[in-house]
Design a protein around this motif. Structure first.
Motif, short mmCIF file in Angstrom:
data_model
loop_
_atom_site.label_atom_id
_atom_site.label_comp_id
_atom_site.label_asym_id
_atom_site.label_seq_id
_atom_site.Cartn_x
_atom_site.Cartn_y
_atom_site.Cartn_z
N GLY A 1 9.43 21.96 -1.78
CA GLY A 1 9.53 20.98 -2.86
C GLY A 1 8.38 20.03 -2.64
O GLY A 1 8.17 19.56 -1.52
N ARG A 2 7.61 19.75 -3.64
CA ARG A 2 6.41 18.90 -3.55
C ARG A 2 5.53 19.25 -2.34
O ARG A 2 5.06 18.38 -1.61
N GLN A 3 5.39 20.57 -2.08
CA GLN A 3 4.57 21.06 -0.95
C GLN A 3 5.02 20.49 0.39
O GLN A 3 4.21 20.21 1.26
N MET B 1 0.88 -1.18 0.00
CA MET B 1 0.00 0.00 0.00
C MET B 1 0.91 1.22 0.00
O MET B 1 1.62 1.49 0.97
N ASP B 2 0.90 1.97 -1.09
CA ASP B 2 1.81 3.10 -1.23
C ASP B 2 1.22 4.33 -0.55
O ASP B 2 0.32 4.23 0.30
N ASP B 3 1.69 5.49 -0.93
CA ASP B 3 1.30 6.78 -0.37
C ASP B 3 -0.23 6.93 -0.28
O ASP B 3 -0.94 6.54 -1.21
N GLY B 4 -0.72 7.53 0.85
CA GLY B 4 -2.14 7.87 0.93
C GLY B 4 -2.91 7.19 2.04
O GLY B 4 -4.13 7.31 2.09
N VAL C 1 8.47 -2.25 4.35
CA VAL C 1 8.30 -0.80 4.37
C VAL C 1 9.05 -0.20 3.18
O VAL C 1 10.21 -0.51 2.94
N LYS C 2 8.35 0.66 2.44
CA LYS C 2 9.02 1.45 1.39
C LYS C 2 9.29 2.82 2.00
O LYS C 2 8.36 3.51 2.42
N TRP C 3 10.57 3.19 2.09
CA TRP C 3 10.99 4.43 2.77
C TRP C 3 11.34 5.45 1.70
O TRP C 3 12.37 5.33 1.03
N GLY D 1 11.90 9.58 -4.79
CA GLY D 1 11.37 10.03 -6.07
C GLY D 1 11.92 9.14 -7.17
O GLY D 1 12.51 9.61 -8.13
N GLY D 2 11.80 7.83 -6.99
CA GLY D 2 12.51 6.88 -7.85
C GLY D 2 13.87 6.63 -7.25
O GLY D 2 14.01 6.37 -6.06
N GLY D 3 14.91 6.79 -8.06
CA GLY D 3 16.25 6.38 -7.63
C GLY D 3 17.14 7.53 -7.21
O GLY D 3 18.31 7.57 -7.57
N SER E 1 13.79 3.77 -10.21
CA SER E 1 13.34 4.95 -10.95
C SER E 1 11.83 4.97 -11.00
O SER E 1 11.20 3.91 -11.06
N ASP E 2 11.25 6.17 -11.04
CA ASP E 2 9.80 6.27 -11.27
C ASP E 2 9.47 6.01 -12.73
O ASP E 2 8.31 5.90 -13.10
N ASN E 3 10.48 5.95 -13.56
CA ASN E 3 10.28 5.66 -14.98
C ASN E 3 10.32 4.15 -15.19
O ASN E 3 11.36 3.51 -15.00
#
Ligand code: GLA
Length: 728
Positions: A445-447, A370-373, A478-480, A531-533, A550-552
């Motif tokens: 940066g990103r609010q 479950m990612d961000d949110g 956990v994704k940090w 933000g990716g890598g 990477s986010d790509n």
């Protein structure tokens, strides 16, 4: 014995598997660098190297050394092991200490040494580990008699790998405080400038792109001032003889075990010699050391290859699997995951995630992330970072974790522990907890802002908040994340005298947190992300065995990103997923490319067509079949995605016993009327292999020398195929 001290020549020789490194103690206690390269017999006389017979004018000399019979010795053109500032050497200094009198003249001379098996770890910093069966360590102690700085140069050399791990300790043995102005982890003086300077530059969605240019006179460098290693330059660089490719050429490579501001530079002087220096960025850095205290640099890994970039990478990969990545995870199979981010972004609830898990389970996927949110009142990226409690209106975490586990799946969760949203309860309660300079406007940066991890009270608060979720729910991963870089880098707790300690104090705070975190949750799989890598470095790998690369996720771009990443970091560290986004390729290609990393999916499994489901099932089966070969085998890069004539990328993994090999071919462009001969690498020439996909039985010698023509296998843009070879 890997390290020998020769009483007669006063030389230390450090022997790794196929390489030797020689340090000499010269008249007056100067510590000189004499040799690094292919293995040589111990006891060679390098006395001629003590002098460089050029550039004698305008290079000052040390009178005592000259009077002792060495008129041609000049510190400014001698090969120095750990050069200092202001005492005759004008090239890049590895060490400069600001003394109580206000100048930075520093001059260290040999005092003593110690050699022992094994390797000590560094308190408070990420470091490699090795026991007495695999490595030997030299501690070379030098002193600056003026400041009484005692400088210990650490070298750990590995018996079976061409790698040396270095770091430096600077202790104040005097009675006045001093400030460390520059303290590199490593310096390497090389006798020539006939090298290419290789590094990995990039940006968000285009991380770790290869750059290879001939060295020039002057200074060439890569660095970060972002408070993170960053997307823009990876803390890796190499010098390679001109014409170096995957299989030929001499390479000296460095990789810092550090996640913060860094510099790696190569300076070519008028004598056409090269000085490679790597360490913490000395910009915005000044560190007070009181009498009795010490400053310790991060570690830096130095790898030598006499057989091109391929051998260099395989050395890094083996070293990191066996001596850096937490032992618990290095050889543990990672769960095949599905992540909610690109499938749902912030738009999920308990039932939707349960539906994801149900579909994923049917396909053989092993973990739902479950990612961000899921926290505060987070429905978009404008708020709630720092409020690490469950967003109950959106989510019943107990029902979700219970249901997912009852299905036999693992469950993971996203955090961004170092961040705070201005619109959060935590910010309202502690408006001074983020990094800022009072009175100055703040750059967002990103609010969001970065929370001050150099402060213990801040770290304790975040640790407690994370624990209250992790201790009460069944969470396996956990994704940090870390989604911006630092600006206005000040801490409310640092006075004017110590303001420039901030960047490194932040890193020490982060590492202390991580140390405590992995100790408390040893079974939790940690994946780092930025933000990716943007923080893919060896410092993080000491705590988290995998990093989102990477986010790509476009597989053609990913071929380049993963190629660059693979120069230094093994496949098992590279977070790689199949997704819907930005894709012009077929699913098969997305799978083949993601398979060269940790593998997973980042898409809504409820939307899969029957055909896609069948493909996913096939990819899941391949993941299990190929896992050991990819994750624990040796990588051979055969065609580079940077080779403009080829429009393709080809690589293979060969199991350590050479019984299996997985060859992957990916095309970026339609190929008409061309042969596609692939000569494999790393096989056993004596073994016979069978490849079912080609119905081909052939010797390792033929596969490597004659090659195989795959021209009728791949004809479309954005296609990839895997060819698995097994010994018969
Ligand atoms: C970063 C990560 C993504 C995702 C988002 C969530 O961009 O790289 O994978 O986790 O944050 O906000």
């Amino acid at each position: 014995m890997s390290i020998i001290y020769n009483e007669q020549t006063k030389n230390f020789q450090l022997d790794a598997k196929n390489s030797s490194y020689v340090i000499g103690i010269f008249e007056g206690g100067y510590i000189l660098h004499l040799y690094y390269g292919a293995k040589i017999p111990a006891g060679e006389d390098f006395s001629g190297e003590y002098y460089r017979g050029y550039q004698a004018s305008f290079i000052p000399y040390n009178k005592a050394v000259r009077d002792a019979g060495y008129p041609a010795f000049y510190p400014g053109n001698a090969p120095m092991e750990y050069p200092t500032n202001g005492a005759g050497d004008y090239r890049t200094a590895a060490l400069a200490i600001l003394n109580a009198d206000g100048n930075t003249v520093t001059d260290i001379r040999y005092e003593s040494h110690k050699i022992y098996r094994g390797k000590p770890r560094i308190d408070g910093l990420p470091s490699l580990y090795a026991d007495e069966n695999s490595a030997e360590t030299l501690e070379l102690v030098a002193r600056d008699p003026y400041t009484n700085a005692v400088v210990t140069l650490y070298y750990t050399v590995f018996d079976e790998l061409d790698a040396i791990v270095r770091s430096v300790d600077i202790k104040n043995d005097g009675d006045k405080a001093f400030k460390v102005d520059t303290a590199a982890s490593l310096c390497l003086d090389i006798h020539s400038m006939d090298y290419d300077w290789i590094h990995l530059w990039g940006q968000h969605c285009q991380e770790r792109a290869l750059s290879m240019t001939p060295l020039e006179h002057g200074n060439q460098s890569i660095s970060s001032k972002r408070g993170a290693s960053g997307h823009f330059h990876n803390p890796f660089a190499a010098l390679a003889t001109h014409g170096t490719d995957e299989t030929h050429g001499e390479v000296y490579a460095v990789n810092l075990v550090y996640s913060g501001n860094f510099t790696i530079s190569a300076e070519v002087d008028a004598g056409c010699t090269t000085r490679l220096v790597a360490g913490i960025n000395d910009h915005d850095f000044l560190w007070e050391v009181k009498p009795g205290d010490s400053f310790r640099t991060p570690e830096c890994v130095l790898v030598y290859s006499g057989a091109g970039l391929g051998e260099m990478s395989r050395t890094f990969h083996r070293l990191y699997l066996d001596h850096l990545i937490p032992e618990k995870w290095a050889y543990t199979k990672r769960p095949l995951l599905i992540n909610s981010w690109e499938a749902a972004y912030f738009n999920f609830d308990t039932d939707k995630l349960i539906a994801f898990a149900e579909r994923a389970k049917e396909l053989g996927i092993e973990m739902l992330v479950m990612d961000d949110g899921w926290f505060g009142r987070r429905d978009n990226d404008t708020n709630s970072l720092g409020d690490w409690y469950i967003y109950e209106k959106k989510l019943d975490l107990k029902r979700l974790t219970d249901t997912v586990h009852a299905m036999g799946l693992k469950f993971g969760i996203w955090y961004e522990p170092e961040m705070i949203s201005p619109d959060s309860d935590l910010f309202r309660a502690h408006p001074d907890w983020h990094i800022h300079v009072p009175g100055r406007p703040e750059t967002e940066g990103r609010q969001q802002y970065i929370i001050d991890f150099s402060r213990k009270d801040v770290r304790d608060n975040i640790f407690e908040q994370m624990s209250s979720v992790l201790d009460n729910y069944d969470i396996d991963y956990v994704k940090w994340d870390f989604n911006r870089n630092m600006t206005e880098a000040g801490s409310a707790l640092l006075d004017a005298e110590h303001g420039l300690e901030f960047y490194h104090r932040y890193m020490l705070g982060l590492y202390e947190f991580l140390e405590k975190f992995v100790k408390k949750y040893p079974d939790l799989l940690l994946e780092s992300c930025s933000g990716g890598g943007g923080r893919f470095d060896a410092g993080w790998l000491a705590y988290s065995p995998q990093v989102w690369a990477s986010d790509n996720t476009n597989p053609i771009d990913r071929c380049r990103i993963q190629y660059g990443t693979s120069l230094c970091y093994p496949a098992s560290t590279m977070g790689a997923h199949v997704s819907h986004r930005d894709n012009i390729s077929d699913y098969n290609m997305r799978g083949c490319v993601a398979m060269a990393g940790t593998f997973g999916y980042e898409m809504d499994p409820r939307t899969f067509s029957e055909e896609e489901k069948a493909l996913v099932k096939q990819q899941v089966a391949n993941y299990h079949k190929y896992y050991d070969t990819i994750h624990y085998g040796d990588l051979y890069r055969i065609v580079s995605p940077y080779d403009g004539n080829q429009s393709r990328s080809i690589w293979s993994y060969v199991s350590r016993d050479k019984k299996q090999a997985l060859l992957t071919v990916a095309t970026f462009q339609r190929v008409f009327n061309q042969n596609l001969f692939v000569r494999m690498q790393g096989l056993d020439p004596e073994k016979t292999y069978f490849c079912e996909a080609l119905n081909l039985r052939a010797s390792g010698a033929r596969l490597m020398n004659a090659g195989i023509n795959l021209c009728d296998q791949l004809r479309q843009i954005g296609q990839a195929k895997e060819f698995f070879f097994e010994e018969v």
